[in-house]
Every structure is written in structure tokens, then in C-alpha cells.
Design a protein around this motif. Sequence first.
Motif, PDB file in Angstrom:
ATOM      1  N   HIS A  50       6.616  -7.965  -8.795  1.00  0.00           N
ATOM      2  CA  HIS A  50       7.731  -7.474  -8.224  1.00  0.00           C
ATOM      3  C   HIS A  50       7.672  -5.952  -7.654  1.00  0.00           C
ATOM      4  CE1 HIS A  50      12.134  -7.121  -7.646  1.00  0.00           C
ATOM      5  NE2 HIS A  50      12.084  -5.685  -8.287  1.00  0.00           N
ATOM      6  N   LYS A  51       7.025  -5.143  -8.435  1.00  0.00           N
ATOM      7  CA  LYS A  51       6.803  -3.897  -8.121  1.00  0.00           C
ATOM      8  C   LYS A  51       5.788  -3.783  -6.659  1.00  0.00           C
ATOM      9  CE  LYS A  51       6.378   0.868  -8.825  1.00  0.00           C
ATOM     10  NZ  LYS A  51       7.662   1.653  -8.600  1.00  0.00           N
ATOM     11  N   MET A  52       4.910  -4.657  -6.474  1.00  0.00           N
ATOM     12  CA  MET A  52       4.004  -4.638  -5.462  1.00  0.00           C
ATOM     13  C   MET A  52       4.868  -4.910  -4.143  1.00  0.00           C
ATOM     14  SD  MET A  52       0.617  -6.638  -6.718  1.00  0.00           S
ATOM     15  CE  MET A  52      -0.451  -6.562  -5.295  1.00  0.00           C
ATOM     16  N   PHE A  53       5.749  -6.008  -4.304  1.00  0.00           N
ATOM     17  CA  PHE A  53       6.569  -6.148  -2.939  1.00  0.00           C
ATOM     18  C   PHE A  53       7.600  -5.194  -2.749  1.00  0.00           C
ATOM     19  CE2 PHE A  53       4.259 -10.185  -3.495  1.00  0.00           C
ATOM     20  CZ  PHE A  53       3.989 -10.494  -2.294  1.00  0.00           C
ATOM     21  N   LEU A 105      -5.005  -8.035  -8.497  1.00  0.00           N
ATOM     22  CA  LEU A 105      -3.957  -8.797  -7.728  1.00  0.00           C
ATOM     23  C   LEU A 105      -4.061  -8.239  -6.345  1.00  0.00           C
ATOM     24  CD1 LEU A 105      -1.356  -8.279 -10.429  1.00  0.00           C
ATOM     25  CD2 LEU A 105      -2.546 -10.339 -10.089  1.00  0.00           C
ATOM     26  N   VAL A 106      -3.870  -9.463  -5.394  1.00  0.00           N
ATOM     27  CA  VAL A 106      -4.143  -8.969  -3.714  1.00  0.00           C
ATOM     28  C   VAL A 106      -3.002  -9.746  -3.142  1.00  0.00           C
ATOM     29  CG1 VAL A 106      -5.489  -9.024  -1.979  1.00  0.00           C
ATOM     30  CG2 VAL A 106      -6.668  -8.877  -4.274  1.00  0.00           C
ATOM     31  N   LYS A 107      -2.296  -8.913  -2.042  1.00  0.00           N
ATOM     32  CA  LYS A 107      -1.452  -9.526  -1.464  1.00  0.00           C
ATOM     33  C   LYS A 107      -2.074 -10.460  -0.364  1.00  0.00           C
ATOM     34  CE  LYS A 107       2.796  -6.751  -0.795  1.00  0.00           C
ATOM     35  NZ  LYS A 107       3.508  -5.674  -0.095  1.00  0.00           N
ATOM     36  N   PRO A 108      -1.430 -11.593  -0.107  1.00  0.00           N
ATOM     37  CA  PRO A 108      -2.171 -12.608   0.994  1.00  0.00           C
ATOM     38  C   PRO A 108      -2.318 -11.935   2.213  1.00  0.00           C
ATOM     39  CG  PRO A 108      -0.274 -13.825   0.065  1.00  0.00           C
ATOM     40  CD  PRO A 108      -0.247 -12.317  -0.575  1.00  0.00           C
ATOM     41  N   SER A 109      -1.620 -10.953   2.723  1.00  0.00           N
ATOM     42  CA  SER A 109      -1.434 -10.346   4.002  1.00  0.00           C
ATOM     43  C   SER A 109      -2.934  -9.385   4.024  1.00  0.00           C
ATOM     44  CB  SER A 109      -0.537  -9.424   4.287  1.00  0.00           C
ATOM     45  OG  SER A 109      -0.224  -8.514   3.467  1.00  0.00           O
ATOM     46  N   PHE A 163       2.797  -2.293  -2.356  1.00  0.00           N
ATOM     47  CA  PHE A 163       1.269  -2.090  -2.822  1.00  0.00           C
ATOM     48  C   PHE A 163       0.592  -3.425  -2.331  1.00  0.00           C
ATOM     49  CE2 PHE A 163       3.445   1.084  -5.438  1.00  0.00           C
ATOM     50  CZ  PHE A 163       2.515   2.011  -5.591  1.00  0.00           C
ATOM     51  N   LYS A 164      -0.441  -3.173  -1.700  1.00  0.00           N
ATOM     52  CA  LYS A 164      -1.245  -4.332  -1.240  1.00  0.00           C
ATOM     53  C   LYS A 164      -2.218  -5.001  -2.595  1.00  0.00           C
ATOM     54  CE  LYS A 164      -0.925  -3.438   3.433  1.00  0.00           C
ATOM     55  NZ  LYS A 164      -1.405  -2.567   4.410  1.00  0.00           N
ATOM     56  N   PHE A 165      -2.560  -3.758  -3.500  1.00  0.00           N
ATOM     57  CA  PHE A 165      -3.360  -4.172  -4.539  1.00  0.00           C
ATOM     58  C   PHE A 165      -2.743  -3.792  -5.824  1.00  0.00           C
ATOM     59  CE2 PHE A 165      -5.962  -3.434  -0.570  1.00  0.00           C
ATOM     60  CZ  PHE A 165      -6.651  -4.684  -0.770  1.00  0.00           C
ATOM     61  N   ALA A 166      -2.958  -4.399  -6.742  1.00  0.00           N
ATOM     62  CA  ALA A 166      -2.770  -3.954  -8.336  1.00  0.00           C
ATOM     63  C   ALA A 166      -4.185  -4.376  -9.262  1.00  0.00           C
ATOM     64  CB  ALA A 166      -1.402  -4.595  -8.788  1.00  0.00           C
ATOM     65  N   LEU A 167      -4.399  -3.150  -9.985  1.00  0.00           N
ATOM     66  CA  LEU A 167      -5.805  -3.328 -10.850  1.00  0.00           C
ATOM     67  C   LEU A 167      -5.137  -3.399 -12.249  1.00  0.00           C
ATOM     68  CD1 LEU A 167      -8.599  -3.556 -10.806  1.00  0.00           C
ATOM     69  CD2 LEU A 167      -8.688  -0.920 -11.204  1.00  0.00           C
ATOM     70  N   VAL A 168      -5.493  -4.615 -12.913  1.00  0.00           N
ATOM     71  CA  VAL A 168      -4.880  -4.501 -14.266  1.00  0.00           C
ATOM     72  C   VAL A 168      -6.392  -4.440 -15.244  1.00  0.00           C
ATOM     73  CG1 VAL A 168      -3.941  -5.950 -16.101  1.00  0.00           C
ATOM     74  CG2 VAL A 168      -3.146  -6.056 -13.931  1.00  0.00           C
TER      75      VAL A 168
END
Lengths: 306, 405
Positions: free
Chosen positions: B94-97, B130-134, B101-106
Motif C-alpha cells: 500500500h505504501k509503495m503505491f 519488492l518491485v513494481k511491474p512498471s 516507491f518502485k522498490f521495497a527491501l525487506v
Amino acid sequence: MIEIKHLYKSYGKQLVLDDINLSIQKGVITGLLGPNGAGKTTLVSVLIGILRRDRGDIVIDGFNLDRSLSEIQTICSIVPQNLAIYPMLSAYENLEYFGGLQGLKGQALQARIDYCTEVASLQSFLSKRVHKFSGGMKRRLNLAIGLLNNPRLLYLDEPTVGVDTQSRNYILEMIKKINREEGTTIIYTSHYMQEIEQVSDMIAIIDEGHLILKGPKAEILKQDFTVSIRVCELNNALLDRFKDIKAARVQDDCIQLTRDEDFHDNLIEIFSVLKSHAVEVIDFDSRDKSLETLFLKLTRKSLRDA
Amino acid sequence: MTKIFYILKKEFLVMGRDVHSLAVLFIMPVAFILIMSLAMRDLFETHGVNQIKILVVNQDKSDQSGAFIGMLEKLGTFSLHHMDDEIDFDVIRHKMFQDDFKFALVVEKGFSLAADGDASNKSGRQMILLVKPSVNRQTYTILKNTFTANLAKARIAQLIKGQEELIDSAGIDIDQMMQPADSLIETRYVSKGKLKFKVPTSVQQSVPAWLVFSMFFVVIPLSNTFIAERNYGTLMRLQSMNISTGFLLAGKLLPFFIVNLIQVVLMILVGVFLVPLLGGDALTMGDSYGGLLLITTAVSFCSISFALLVASVAKTTEHATTIGGVFNIIFGALGGIMIPKFVMPDFMQTLSVLSPMSWGLEGFLDIFLRNGNVLDVMKESLLLLLIGLVMFSATAFIIRKKLSL
């Protein structure tokens, strides 16, 4: 002012000016009458030097068109059939632009703009943009621009197309005023015979590239002058008397007398005969033949059909 | 000179009162520069200073994971935004969109065990990206490789911990070995001019590209006025005033050349001052004003000649607008205006030579980007002047023929 001898002009294989011979005096308004496509605009365009002719000699105010085009263009001006003005500019800006391109500047330019706007009665509208003008005002501005270089010879190519009667009359008066006050020689092309009759001193009728009639307006219009005398009853004895008058033609109870060199004598004799036989005259009608009738007779077609 | 003054005055008055022409000549390119400079920023990110925004969730919370994240921060390539380590994936998504944010690193629990080489960590997984498809593949690959390299470095650091004496006795300089890999490679951008080099950015591409495009759009106002003059008898009237065809055409060249100069100055100002205000990079200009003037003159002559040619062959203003517009769009697409040429495949780059906009763009890029000088833009300028001359001569021929049937 203008001498045209054996002028020919064609567009491809189509001959649009065919052996034109015309002489125009200084200070005269010449009405060039003809239907659409007769060759009027082409003739004017050749005379102003923006169209090449096939052959023929043209001398304008002593200048040969081939050798002295720039001198001729300096003393001539054309008011095109189309509104050759810039709608997004004001009347003043249009006048300033065309005047400037003709080499006028400073006070000389201002003086000509003042004169031309006064002639065209546009003083109150100088700062107004032309696209807001009425059709008549645009025509007057178109004409005013043509006067900027104080031309000795002015070509007016259908200058009243698309304007109302009031504006048309104003423009015709304006043309007569320019001719009267400045002594400008004017060639006025139109397919409106009424205008040509109203404004011209000389008339030239052109049809399908041929100049079919030319001469002073008064003479041309009097060529077919006729009087009609309608009486109560004509008997054979009277008819015999009128047979001796060649210019007279009798049809039913009407005697028609065409103008010739014996016109006055013939008219007196007809009335003497009628009086001596106590024949009552019911109606008497005398009038010039209109230009339209004349054109019809010459071309066997009306201008609207042409 | 007086005649030129009246011609200039008339053209500028007519143009100045034509809102549509002003929009096409000035507002359209400014809008394109702003939009494309910002939109293409990512495309140039590998060269630029723009950071990649990454959401970071450190679930491991160990010294090792902290050191790894610290290493990423030191690179300067990433802008790391830390989140609460207890949150679940739905919140991250939710935060990415929400915040783009295009990326999230856990960084998962067990990261430190794996880094220590603890045998109890059987899964082997230490992080989730985590990567956005775009996101394009190149960016993703670069990012992943950077993470991998830094992960390896973290492991080496862990490995040599406590072994310093042994390594030192082997003659190995630990500090030198642990230097960031980036510092071992010096990047040099190649420029045509001397030693000075510049980092290519989206604004360095957008300003010259849309500038050239807008310069060619003089076809709209020029052809509109020219055709109106021809159809309404104004040209006939001017001809009857002993004004030659050459003078009539020159009367179009000069005012529109001035318009093109104004466009150049305006677009440069937009690139230098306006784009940075909106978060983009500032345009940096080259040193060769002579070269800039030469390529501007050449592009201007070519574009005005093209406009005159369109005006001379078109019968109506609608006709001219369609022909001019379509050709400009084709020239733009082919010439690297809409899509940078380096993105195109080889055969398309070869085809781009067919577009005069391509030569113009190369010339401006020589000045703005490659720090070129007059000699560097000579080839493009001569080509543009030559094609302009051919079109101008063709126009003069057609106009003469049309005006004197």
C-alpha cells in the motif's frame, strides 16, 4: 494614356485575350464590361504587369510595358477583386504597411493615409481591426489602399462585389470623386451593367476574350435610340406614307422610329402626317436602349447566363 | 531598409494576434520540455544524480543488517525510507503505491545468521525485494547487482573479523580491500570539446529536441499567412507594387528567423531556470556561442524553407496545416525528438538521417552536451543549409510559376 495593339494571351491552349486593340484617353473612366470569365481580370493583370502576355504592344503613359515595367507600376495601382488586406491588422496598419512598401515614409506617408481615409470615409475606424469591418467598409479600405501611391492610372477590378446598394453607391461616388479631383484615369471592370452606366465615360465590352464594342458611353447608348408612337388606328393610306421613311417600322398601331441622320426630319414628318389625317396619338415613348439590351443584342446571351 | 521595417512590423503584428500560432510556437515546446524532462528523468538516472527511492524494512535488527543498510546509504545512489519492522506485506504494498516507491527491501530475520555463516539458517534467503511491474529490466538488474555486491562485501567483512592479524601478516591492506567498489572505477564522459565533460540528463536531451521540433512548426503560421495572401490577392497587389518574388520570400525569411531566435532563447531559459523549479535538472550550456548561432541559423533556414515549400504547394490553409503537421511529426519521430536516438535500434538510428530534425538535434547536442564548437557543428549546419537552399529555390520556382501563369 493606354495604347493596346493586337494583344493575345492564353492559358495553355485556351485563348483568353484575342487580338485586343484599345486606346484610352487620360482622365477618363473606362468601364470594362463582360461576364465572368470574359477576360477582364486577365486584361487588367497583363496591363499592370503581373501576367505575361503572348504577344501584342502595350504603351502606358508613354512607357513601353516590356522596357519600363517598374516605371509603369510606380504610376499605376490596382484594386483587386479579392479583398487584398490583412483582417488581423487595423485599417491604419494596413494602410501603413502597403504605403511603406511603396516607398512612402514619414510625413508623406501620413499625408497619403489621411487623404485616402478621408476619401473612403474611414477616419473614425482607423484603429479598428479589419475583421470587424462590414463588407462595404472592407471594400472602401481595399480601394483606399489602391490610392496610396497617388496613381495616375487606377485599375478597379470588380470593386463592389458583395456589398449592399448603399455601400455600392458610396463606392461609385468615391470613384467619380477621385477621377474628378485627382484627374486619375480609371479602368473599371464589372459585370454589373448598371454600375458601368453610372460611372463610366467610355465603355468597352469584352466577351470570350474578344473586345466586341468600345466607345464613348453616350454614343454607344444612343446607337439604338428608338421612339415609339402608339395611335388609335392606322389605315393603308397612312401605312403607304410611312413606307418612304426607312427608319420607321409599323406594327399594329405602333410606329417605331430608330435614330439615324434624318431622325429629326422623320419625326416631324410622322407627326405632320398624323395631324393631317387627324389620327389621335395615344402614347409616346422615347428612351435609350439599356446596356443590358445592347449586350444581349451583341452577344446573344444575357450576362447572368454567360 | 524601410520596406524591411514595415514587413517585420506587419508579420509580428499578424503573428502576435494569432493566439493559435503563438501557442504552437512557444507554449507547446515549453510544455513538451517540462513534461519530457521530468518524464524521462529515470531513463537518464544511471548517469545522473537522481536517487532511487527504496522502502526499507529491517526485520533482522542486527549489527550486520544495520551495517549492510548503512553500506547502501553510503553509495548515494539510493534514498532509503525506513518503515516499522513489524508491518506486513500488505502495508508495504500500500505504501509503495501511495508514495510512488518502485522498490521495497525487506531484510528478513536471520540475515545476521546467514552473514555469519551460521549453519542453522537453512533457507538461505536473507532479503526480499519488492518491485513494481512498471520498473524496466535494466534498472531492476542494476539494483539487484548492487545489492548482491554489497551483500558479498558484508559477508567478507564478517569473514575477516578476528582474522586481521593473519591478513595483515599476509601483506594485505584491509582498508584498501574494503574500499567501496565504486571508488575503484573512474567514469569519464567523452565530449567533442576539450576536457570538460557533462553528465547527460533528460533536460539536456529535451531542450534541444523540442526546440528543433518547435522551430520547424513555423510551418503553421507561415503557411497560413502566405496562403491567405496568395488566395486573397495580397501577393498580386504586392507584385503590382514592383516587389519581386525574391523580396517577398525574403520578407518571410527574416521575421521567422527572428521568431526562431526568440524560441531558442526562451527554451534555453526554460531549461536553465524553469525545469529545476519543478524538480528536474538544470540545462547546462556549452561554451561555443558561435557554434550555437551557426546551428540555430541552419535549422532556422531549413525550417522556414520547408514551411515556404509547403505553403507554395498547398492550396488551402487546412491543406498546409495537415501536410506541415504530418511531416513534422514524422521528422520528429524519425529524428530522435520524441524518442532519444540511443534508445532506437541500429536500423532506426540509420534511418534517422532522413530527417533534417535529426541533423539539427545532433548540432544542438554537440553544443549543449558534447561541448562542441563551430567546427563540430559545421557538418550538420552545412547539410541543413544545403537542403534549405534546395527547398527555398523550389519554392521560388513554384511561386513564380503560380503568380505569372
